[in-house]
Design an enzyme around this catalytic site. Structure first.
Site, PDB file in Angstrom:
ATOM      1  N   ASP A  27      19.506  41.021  16.074  1.00 59.85           N
ATOM      2  CA  ASP A  27      19.404  40.991  17.539  1.00 59.85           C
ATOM      3  C   ASP A  27      19.850  39.630  18.083  1.00 59.85           C
ATOM      4  OD1 ASP A  27      18.846  41.946  20.020  1.00 59.85           O
ATOM      5  OD2 ASP A  27      16.674  41.747  19.869  1.00 59.85           O
ATOM      6  N   HIS A  44      29.111  39.408  19.354  1.00 58.17           N
ATOM      7  CA  HIS A  44      29.205  40.403  18.269  1.00 58.17           C
ATOM      8  C   HIS A  44      30.189  39.931  17.193  1.00 58.17           C
ATOM      9  CE1 HIS A  44      26.654  42.970  20.516  1.00 58.17           C
ATOM     10  NE2 HIS A  44      27.532  43.315  21.436  1.00 58.17           N
ATOM     11  N   LEU A 138      24.863  44.470  -5.154  1.00 60.92           N
ATOM     12  CA  LEU A 138      24.150  44.737  -3.898  1.00 60.92           C
ATOM     13  C   LEU A 138      24.568  46.069  -3.271  1.00 60.92           C
ATOM     14  CD1 LEU A 138      22.369  43.657  -1.487  1.00 60.92           C
ATOM     15  CD2 LEU A 138      24.502  42.770  -0.523  1.00 60.92           C
TER      16      LEU A 138
HETATM   17  C1  FPP Z   1      22.226  43.194  18.879  1.00 60.34           C
HETATM   18  O1  FPP Z   1      22.513  42.118  19.726  1.00 60.34           O
HETATM   19  C2  FPP Z   1      23.373  43.553  18.056  1.00 60.34           C
HETATM   20  C3  FPP Z   1      24.005  44.757  18.063  1.00 60.34           C
HETATM   21  C4  FPP Z   1      23.607  45.887  18.935  1.00 60.34           C
HETATM   22  C5  FPP Z   1      25.167  45.042  17.221  1.00 60.34           C
HETATM   23  C6  FPP Z   1      25.172  44.357  15.888  1.00 60.34           C
HETATM   24  C7  FPP Z   1      26.550  44.348  15.428  1.00 60.34           C
HETATM   25  C8  FPP Z   1      27.154  43.351  14.746  1.00 60.34           C
HETATM   26  C9  FPP Z   1      26.469  42.148  14.255  1.00 60.34           C
HETATM   27  C10 FPP Z   1      28.602  43.432  14.479  1.00 60.34           C
HETATM   28  C11 FPP Z   1      29.078  44.624  13.688  1.00 60.34           C
HETATM   29  C12 FPP Z   1      28.429  44.761  12.382  1.00 60.34           C
HETATM   30  C13 FPP Z   1      29.053  45.082  11.227  1.00 60.34           C
HETATM   31  C14 FPP Z   1      28.233  45.433  10.082  1.00 60.34           C
HETATM   32  C15 FPP Z   1      30.506  45.068  11.092  1.00 60.34           C
HETATM   33  P1  FPP Z   1      22.437  42.410  21.284  1.00 60.34           P
HETATM   34  O2  FPP Z   1      23.769  42.789  21.755  1.00 60.34           O
HETATM   35  O3  FPP Z   1      21.361  43.409  21.549  1.00 60.34           O
HETATM   36  O4  FPP Z   1      22.036  40.998  21.837  1.00 60.34           O
HETATM   37  P2  FPP Z   1      21.047  40.722  23.072  1.00 60.34           P
HETATM   38  O5  FPP Z   1      19.707  41.273  22.693  1.00 60.34           O
HETATM   39  O6  FPP Z   1      21.045  39.230  23.161  1.00 60.34           O
HETATM   40  O7  FPP Z   1      21.626  41.400  24.260  1.00 60.34           O
END
Ligand code: FPP
Length: 259
Positions: A27, A44, A138
């Site tokens: 997150d 991201h 893994l």
């Molecule tokens: C949460 O941060 C993150 C996500 C919803 C997406 C996670 C995706 C990645 C790390 C990239 C893709 C992953 C792979 C495995 C290739 P948020 O957007 O909710 O952040 P916020 O809470 O600050 O709004």
């Protein structure tokens, strides 16, 4: 940027007391980017750098399963541009990293509503899963279009259908059978669940599987969660006494007997 590693935490880790399975809610990508004057998608992209480092680190120290919450059922409700950017990032990352996963003996798995993903995502993921199928290090499990409510409801539906068609009997329905209908049926339950970015919630993630997991929450946003922060989480985990409903005395007697 590679952060300098505090060797103290690494030295303090007991290699014989590592969790077999770590689950992570990644997150804070959006907040991390906003705090730096960038748009959410930039966060991201930086989140992928953390994914790469944490996967590498888990492989090196001998973690057997790492499950990452990469896209929840609820994330489909985000603005269309962000959903598209996330899907594109996923496709590009898998395409770019599949060889590296293969080389590093990492086996890729996906849990979630696979059919709801764009066809191009399904194709890249299928190829990468096939390419890494014989790897023995893994197990990297990506939770994509995943939510526990979806998973549990589907399990109940499938069990009911198999009961009606005579494949199983009512008396067969046990914890073990239920587990075999979940998308995680081939993986042990996580012993440690990490959530970054300061929220103290489970957010529809592995609700059944986390029944006895140790929960670790950190204020660090996902793009800043690297090797050092993983070691800190593992060190914290190793200080916990896992009682599984028993008393502290029972656990200590048992540990002494097996020492
Ligand atoms: C949460 O941060 C993150 C996500 C919803 C997406 C996670 C995706 C990645 C790390 C990239 C893709 C992953 C792979 C495995 C290739 P948020 O957007 O909710 O952040 P916020 O809470 O600050 O709004």
């Amino acid at each position: 940027m590679v952060q300098p590693l505090n060797m103290d935490v690494l030295q303090s880790l007991d290699r014989n007391k590592l969790p077999r399975h770590i689950a992570i809610i990644m997150d804070g990508n959006g907040r991390w980017a906003k705090e730096r004057g960038h748009d959410r998608v930039f966060g991201h992209h930086e989140g992928v750098v953390s994914v790469r480092e944490i996967v590498k680190c888990c492989g090196e120290i001998g973690i057997q399963y790492l499950t990452l919450y990469a896209f929840s059922t609820e994330n489909w409700n985000r603005p269309k541009e962000e959903v598209n950017a996330l899907m594109e990032l996923l496709v590009n990352t898998i395409r770019k990293e599949a060889e590296e996963l293969k080389k590093n003996n990492v086996r890729l798995h996906v849990i979630g509503d696979f059919d709801s993903l764009p066809v191009i995502c399904q194709k890249e993921l299928n190829e990468a899963m096939e390419m890494t199928a014989s790897n023995t290090g893994l197990n990297l499990v990506l939770a994509l279009s995943y939510s526990s409510k979806w998973e549990i409801t589907k399990a109940v539906h499938d069990i009911a259908a198999d009961t009606i068609n005579g494949k199983i009997k009512l008396a067969d329905i046990t914890d073990g059978l239920f587990k075999s209908y979940l998308s995680t049926k081939n993986f042990p339950d996580p012993e440690l669940m990490i959530r970054t970015s300061g929220e103290h919630r489970i957010s529809n993630y592995l609700l059944y599987q986390l029944a006895y997991a140790e929960l670790y929450f950190t204020d660090v946003h996902w793009p800043a969660f690297r090797r050092q922060q993983l070691y800190e989480a593992l060190f914290d985990y190793q200080q916990r006494e896992r009682r599984f409903g028993k008393t502290s005395e029972q656990i200590q007697t048992n540990t002494a007997q097996h020492a």
